[in-house]
Enzyme design. Structure first.
Site, PDB file in Angstrom:
ATOM      1  N   LYS A 205       0.858  -1.188   0.000  1.00 11.80           N
ATOM      2  CA  LYS A 205       0.000   0.000   0.000  1.00 11.80           C
ATOM      3  C   LYS A 205       0.892   1.234   0.000  1.00 11.80           C
ATOM      4  O   LYS A 205       1.670   1.452   0.923  1.00 11.80           O
ATOM      5  CB  LYS A 205      -0.891  -0.007   1.235  1.00 11.80           C
ATOM      6  CG  LYS A 205      -1.733   1.245   1.358  1.00 11.80           C
ATOM      7  CD  LYS A 205      -2.725   1.142   2.499  1.00 11.80           C
ATOM      8  CE  LYS A 205      -3.499   2.444   2.639  1.00 11.80           C
ATOM      9  NZ  LYS A 205      -4.477   2.385   3.734  1.00 11.80           N
ATOM     10  N   LYS A 258      -2.095  -1.499  -4.005  1.00 12.47           N
ATOM     11  CA  LYS A 258      -2.935  -0.303  -3.955  1.00 12.47           C
ATOM     12  C   LYS A 258      -2.071   0.933  -4.040  1.00 12.47           C
ATOM     13  O   LYS A 258      -1.066   0.965  -3.341  1.00 12.47           O
ATOM     14  CB  LYS A 258      -3.677  -0.355  -2.619  1.00 12.47           C
ATOM     15  CG  LYS A 258      -4.518   0.821  -2.303  1.00 12.47           C
ATOM     16  CD  LYS A 258      -5.100   0.648  -0.926  1.00 12.47           C
ATOM     17  CE  LYS A 258      -5.742   1.978  -0.578  1.00 12.47           C
ATOM     18  NZ  LYS A 258      -6.003   2.110   0.801  1.00 12.47           N
TER      19      LYS A 258
HETATM   20  C1  PBG Z   1      -7.497   3.351   5.513  1.00 12.98           C
HETATM   21  C2  PBG Z   1      -7.694   3.234   4.052  1.00 12.98           C
HETATM   22  C3  PBG Z   1      -7.488   4.210   3.075  1.00 12.98           C
HETATM   23  C4  PBG Z   1      -7.904   3.645   1.888  1.00 12.98           C
HETATM   24  C5  PBG Z   1      -8.304   2.348   2.156  1.00 12.98           C
HETATM   25  N1  PBG Z   1      -8.143   2.099   3.505  1.00 12.98           N
HETATM   26  C6  PBG Z   1      -7.055   5.625   3.159  1.00 12.98           C
HETATM   27  C7  PBG Z   1      -5.704   5.976   3.566  1.00 12.98           C
HETATM   28  O1  PBG Z   1      -4.803   5.144   3.682  1.00 12.98           O
HETATM   29  O2  PBG Z   1      -5.535   7.167   3.821  1.00 12.98           O
HETATM   30  C8  PBG Z   1      -7.914   4.351   0.572  1.00 12.98           C
HETATM   31  C9  PBG Z   1      -9.020   3.950  -0.315  1.00 12.98           C
HETATM   32  C10 PBG Z   1      -9.334   4.890  -1.405  1.00 12.98           C
HETATM   33  O3  PBG Z   1      -8.703   5.946  -1.623  1.00 12.98           O
HETATM   34  O4  PBG Z   1     -10.286   4.569  -2.102  1.00 12.98           O
HETATM   35  N2  PBG Z   1      -6.245   2.986   5.957  1.00 12.98           N
HETATM   36 ZN    ZN Z   2      -5.790   3.824   7.950  1.00 17.51          ZN
END
Ligand code: PBG
Ligand code: ZN
Length: 336
Positions: A205, A258
């Site tokens: 991520k 992601k």
């Molecule tokens: C929470 C989370 C996020 C997303 C998924 N889980 C946001 C972040 O890390 O700030 C992003 C999903 C999206 O942008 O559609 N940890």
């Molecule tokens: Zn988070």
């Protein structure tokens, strides 16, 4: 002499005419290498406590924060379209530094899970496991002064996963990017007797600029600093493989990357390297870019959505989490 022969072979008139197989829709369908099926798609959903309420999310067209009863209605619609699953995010009534709402059994996510589970819908039920929607500071872990403390965050994440699993989640998705979070969830779930709950690990991520619309939806933008001390540097592909390796070793059942479109190389590498199912999250900013361009008439919405999903699957994802799940499923159903 040999050279001459092989050269002759490839220059035989008509030998290299790939257009032959593009001549009509039937031929094109016959030779198509990548197909996206609605059952591969997971729809994110934002849930709140209460009854009969929904509020449109301005940054995510067609998406709402909704109460469990309306989430159930939406889940029925998704199931009818053949969508494979839903991924729940909760927006609590109040936030605190420890993110206490994350493992509240009366929180919006467990309430929705119990309702969906009791309906016996043909959907995989997934719950995102993070603290950022529940913490007053908006970070994904527990703070130690200004630092996000890894190890004190792990039991909080495991506690949330146990509550969601008990409420009926098939899958829990740790997204906090704390080291050891998959192992912490697995051992917590196992100790609670939840051996059958699978982990879809946000393994690679990235600290991306494409989460903006989501943070608006969840009210989870960090109140200070950024997430770069825990989310990955998008520049690092080897490190991404290492993150996936670790999550696989810690017991992940599915590995996720992601954002999706900016990680196609990672998907392709991971597909060669791991034998676990691979997922990609087409995040909110990816959806927003397509929506914004389509609104201006600069791209064809349907074409851009299906093209992006196809590319994500072609790169190696078997599962795509996408805000376009419902639309894509209905378009894919039509084209059959
Ligand atoms: C929470 C989370 C996020 C997303 C998924 N889980 C946001 C972040 O890390 O700030 C992003 C999903 C999206 O942008 O559609 N940890
Ligand atoms: Zn988070």
């Amino acid at each position: 002499m040999r050279e001459l022969v092989s050269r002759t072979a490839v220059t035989t008139p008509g030998a290299d005419r790939p257009r032959r197989l593009r001549a009509n829709p039937a031929l094109r369908a016959l030779v198509r290498e990548t197909r996206v099926d609605p059952s591969q798609l997971i729809a994110p959903m934002f849930v709140i406590n209460g009854r009969d309420q929904r509020h449109e999310i301005p940054s995510l067209k067609g998406h709402f924060r909704m109460t469990p009863d309306l989430a159930l209605r939406e889940a029925h619609r998704l199931a009818d379209l053949g969508v494979g699953g839903v991924l729940l995010f909760g927006i609590p009534q109040s936030k605190d530094p420890e993110g206490s709402g994350a493992d509240d059994p009366r929180g919006p996510v467990p309430e929705t899970l119990r309702l969906l589970r009791s309906e016996g819908l043909p959907l995989a039920l997934a719950a995102d496991v993070c603290l950022c929607e529940y913490t007053s500071h908006g970070h994904c872990g527990i703070l130690d002064r200004e630092k996000i403390d890894n190890d004190s965050s792990l039991p909080r994440l495991a506690a949330a996963a146990i509550v969601y699993a008990e409420a009926g989640a098939d899958l829990v998705g740790p997204s906090a990017m704390m080291d050891g979070q998959v192992a912490a969830l697995r051992s917590g779930l196992d100790a609670a007797g939840l051996l059958d709950t699978a982990i879809i690990a946000y393994a690679s991520k990235q600290a991306s600029s494409l989460y903006g619309p989501f943070r608006e939806a969840a009210g989870s933008a960090p109140s200070f600093g950024d997430r770069k001390s825990y989310q990955m540097d998008p520049a690092n592909a080897h490190e991404a493989m290492r993150e996936m390796e670790l999550d696989a070793a810690e017991g992940a059942d599915i590995l996720m990357v992601k954002p999706a479109i900016t990680s196609l190389d990672l998907l392709a590498r991971a597909r060669d390297r791991f034998d676990l199912p691979l997922a990609a999250y087409q995040v909110s900013g990816e959806a927003a870019m397509i929506e914004a361009a389509a609104e201006r008439g600069w791209v064809d919405r349907r074409g851009a959505v299906l093209e992006s999903l196809t590319a994500i699957v072609r790169a190696g994802a078997g599962i795509v989490i996408t805000y376009f799940a419902a639309d894509a499923a209905s378009w894919l159903g039509e084209s059959r």
